[in-house]
Design a protein around this motif. Structure first.
Motif, short mmCIF file in Angstrom:
data_model
loop_
_atom_site.label_atom_id
_atom_site.label_comp_id
_atom_site.label_asym_id
_atom_site.label_seq_id
_atom_site.Cartn_x
_atom_site.Cartn_y
_atom_site.Cartn_z
N GLU A 8 21.17 44.19 -67.03
CA GLU A 8 21.52 43.66 -68.35
C GLU A 8 22.61 44.48 -69.04
OE1 GLU A 8 20.52 40.92 -69.92
OE2 GLU A 8 18.99 40.29 -68.50
N ASN A 9 22.94 45.65 -68.50
CA ASN A 9 23.96 46.50 -69.10
C ASN A 9 25.30 46.47 -68.37
OD1 ASN A 9 22.61 47.51 -71.42
ND2 ASN A 9 21.27 48.64 -70.02
N ALA A 41 47.97 39.23 -61.28
CA ALA A 41 49.05 38.26 -61.49
C ALA A 41 49.06 37.92 -62.97
CB ALA A 41 48.80 36.99 -60.66
N ASP A 42 50.21 37.54 -63.49
CA ASP A 42 50.28 37.13 -64.89
C ASP A 42 49.47 35.85 -65.08
OD1 ASP A 42 51.90 39.30 -65.40
OD2 ASP A 42 53.77 38.15 -65.30
N GLY A 43 48.48 35.91 -65.96
CA GLY A 43 47.61 34.76 -66.17
C GLY A 43 46.27 34.88 -65.45
N HIS A 44 45.98 36.03 -64.87
CA HIS A 44 44.71 36.28 -64.17
C HIS A 44 43.55 36.18 -65.16
CE1 HIS A 44 42.46 39.36 -61.34
NE2 HIS A 44 41.66 38.37 -61.72
N VAL A 45 42.67 35.23 -64.92
CA VAL A 45 41.54 34.95 -65.81
C VAL A 45 40.23 35.08 -65.04
CG1 VAL A 45 40.41 33.11 -67.16
CG2 VAL A 45 42.88 33.42 -67.31
N LEU A 46 39.19 35.52 -65.73
CA LEU A 46 37.85 35.57 -65.18
C LEU A 46 37.00 34.50 -65.87
CD1 LEU A 46 37.31 39.44 -65.33
CD2 LEU A 46 37.91 38.07 -63.32
N VAL A 47 36.18 33.81 -65.09
CA VAL A 47 35.23 32.84 -65.64
C VAL A 47 33.83 33.30 -65.24
CG1 VAL A 47 34.49 30.43 -65.74
CG2 VAL A 47 36.92 30.98 -65.39
N ILE A 48 32.96 33.44 -66.25
CA ILE A 48 31.60 33.90 -66.01
C ILE A 48 30.60 32.92 -66.62
CG2 ILE A 48 32.34 36.32 -65.94
CD1 ILE A 48 31.05 36.70 -68.71
N PRO A 49 29.43 32.80 -65.99
CA PRO A 49 28.39 31.98 -66.60
C PRO A 49 27.70 32.76 -67.72
CG PRO A 49 27.54 32.95 -64.59
CD PRO A 49 29.00 33.36 -64.70
N LYS A 50 27.19 32.05 -68.69
CA LYS A 50 26.42 32.71 -69.74
C LYS A 50 25.02 33.04 -69.24
CE LYS A 50 28.95 31.45 -73.79
NZ LYS A 50 28.90 30.86 -75.13
N LYS A 51 24.58 32.33 -68.22
CA LYS A 51 23.27 32.61 -67.62
C LYS A 51 23.39 33.85 -66.72
CE LYS A 51 19.55 30.78 -64.98
NZ LYS A 51 18.56 29.80 -65.08
N ALA A 52 22.45 34.74 -66.83
CA ALA A 52 22.45 35.95 -66.01
C ALA A 52 22.28 35.61 -64.54
CB ALA A 52 21.33 36.89 -66.46
N GLY A 53 23.09 36.25 -63.73
CA GLY A 53 22.99 36.13 -62.28
C GLY A 53 23.91 37.16 -61.65
N LEU A 56 26.85 34.71 -56.55
CA LEU A 56 26.66 33.37 -55.99
C LEU A 56 25.36 33.24 -55.21
CD1 LEU A 56 28.33 30.68 -55.58
CD2 LEU A 56 28.98 31.63 -53.38
N LEU A 57 24.91 34.34 -54.64
CA LEU A 57 23.73 34.31 -53.77
C LEU A 57 22.41 34.20 -54.52
CD1 LEU A 57 24.94 37.09 -51.34
CD2 LEU A 57 25.18 34.61 -51.07
N ASP A 58 22.40 34.57 -55.81
CA ASP A 58 21.11 34.54 -56.50
C ASP A 58 21.06 33.69 -57.76
OD1 ASP A 58 22.45 36.16 -58.30
OD2 ASP A 58 20.89 37.67 -58.40
N ILE A 59 22.21 33.18 -58.22
CA ILE A 59 22.16 32.32 -59.41
C ILE A 59 21.55 30.97 -59.00
CG2 ILE A 59 24.45 31.30 -59.18
CD1 ILE A 59 24.59 31.84 -62.35
N PHE A 102 28.36 43.36 -61.24
CA PHE A 102 27.27 42.54 -60.71
C PHE A 102 26.77 41.52 -61.72
CE2 PHE A 102 27.71 46.13 -57.97
CZ PHE A 102 27.68 45.53 -56.72
N HIS A 103 27.70 40.66 -62.12
CA HIS A 103 27.43 39.44 -62.87
C HIS A 103 28.37 38.43 -62.24
CE1 HIS A 103 26.40 37.17 -66.69
NE2 HIS A 103 27.45 36.47 -66.24
N LEU A 104 27.86 37.28 -61.82
CA LEU A 104 28.70 36.28 -61.16
C LEU A 104 29.99 36.06 -61.94
CD1 LEU A 104 29.15 34.05 -59.02
CD2 LEU A 104 27.90 32.50 -60.55
N HIS A 105 31.11 36.10 -61.24
CA HIS A 105 32.39 35.81 -61.88
C HIS A 105 33.38 35.30 -60.85
CE1 HIS A 105 32.62 40.07 -60.67
NE2 HIS A 105 33.93 39.96 -60.66
N PHE A 106 34.26 34.45 -61.35
CA PHE A 106 35.33 33.88 -60.54
C PHE A 106 36.66 34.38 -61.08
CE2 PHE A 106 31.84 31.07 -59.79
CZ PHE A 106 31.99 30.65 -58.47
N HIS A 107 37.51 34.86 -60.19
CA HIS A 107 38.87 35.28 -60.54
C HIS A 107 39.78 34.08 -60.32
CE1 HIS A 107 38.27 39.76 -60.45
NE2 HIS A 107 37.24 39.39 -59.71
N ILE A 108 40.50 33.67 -61.35
CA ILE A 108 41.51 32.63 -61.23
C ILE A 108 42.86 33.35 -61.24
CG2 ILE A 108 42.59 30.64 -62.33
CD1 ILE A 108 39.78 29.99 -63.48
#
Length: 142
Positions: A8-9, A41-53, A56-59, A102-108
């Protein structure tokens, strides 16, 4: 070997709770998207779920199913905002797979023909540069 429990931290949990800042480009009840502070890269964004996980293997599958349309929506906006030729999507799982937070995230990662990704040096981008790119992405989402 069992998977460690969700921490959680972790920094993304702290961002979700408002304990750490971020340069936000998108938020709804399912996801938060923000500028990577060490962009490859210019414009590198991260997308994360609000649900804890952890990753990809455990959410749970339902949370993942809700997240993916947001990843797609933000990726389309990033591509448009920075006039990229394409998008690379990175997602890492566990230490051996390259995961550091260690929180699910996608790099765009927006990509242009003939342009390599910058190496991950740990160097932070200037906040004003991230803010300017965020404005373009937010406009592309509208």
């Amino acid at each position: 070997m069992s998977t460690p429990a969700y921490d959680e931290n972790n920094i993304f949990a702290k961002i979700l709770r408002g304990e750490m800042p971020c340069t936000k480009v998108y938020e709804d009840d399912v996801a938060l998207a923000f500028m990577d502070i060490m962009p490859r890269a210019d414009g590198h964004v991260l997308v994360i779920p609000k649900k804890a996980g952890r990753n990809l293997l455990d959410i749970d599958a339902e949370a993942l199913a809700q997240l993916m349309p947001r990843v797609q929506k933000v990726a389309r906006a990033v591509k448009k905002a920075v006039a990229a030729d394409g998008i690379t999507l990175h997602q890492y799982n566990e230490s051996a797979g390259g995961q550091v937070i260690f929180h699910l995230h996608f790099h765009i990662l927006p990509r242009w023909a003939g342009v390599e990704l910058r190496p991950h040096t740990g160097e932070m981008a200037k906040p004003e540069a991230l803010a300017a790119l965020a404005e373009k992405i937010i406009a592309a989402l509208a």
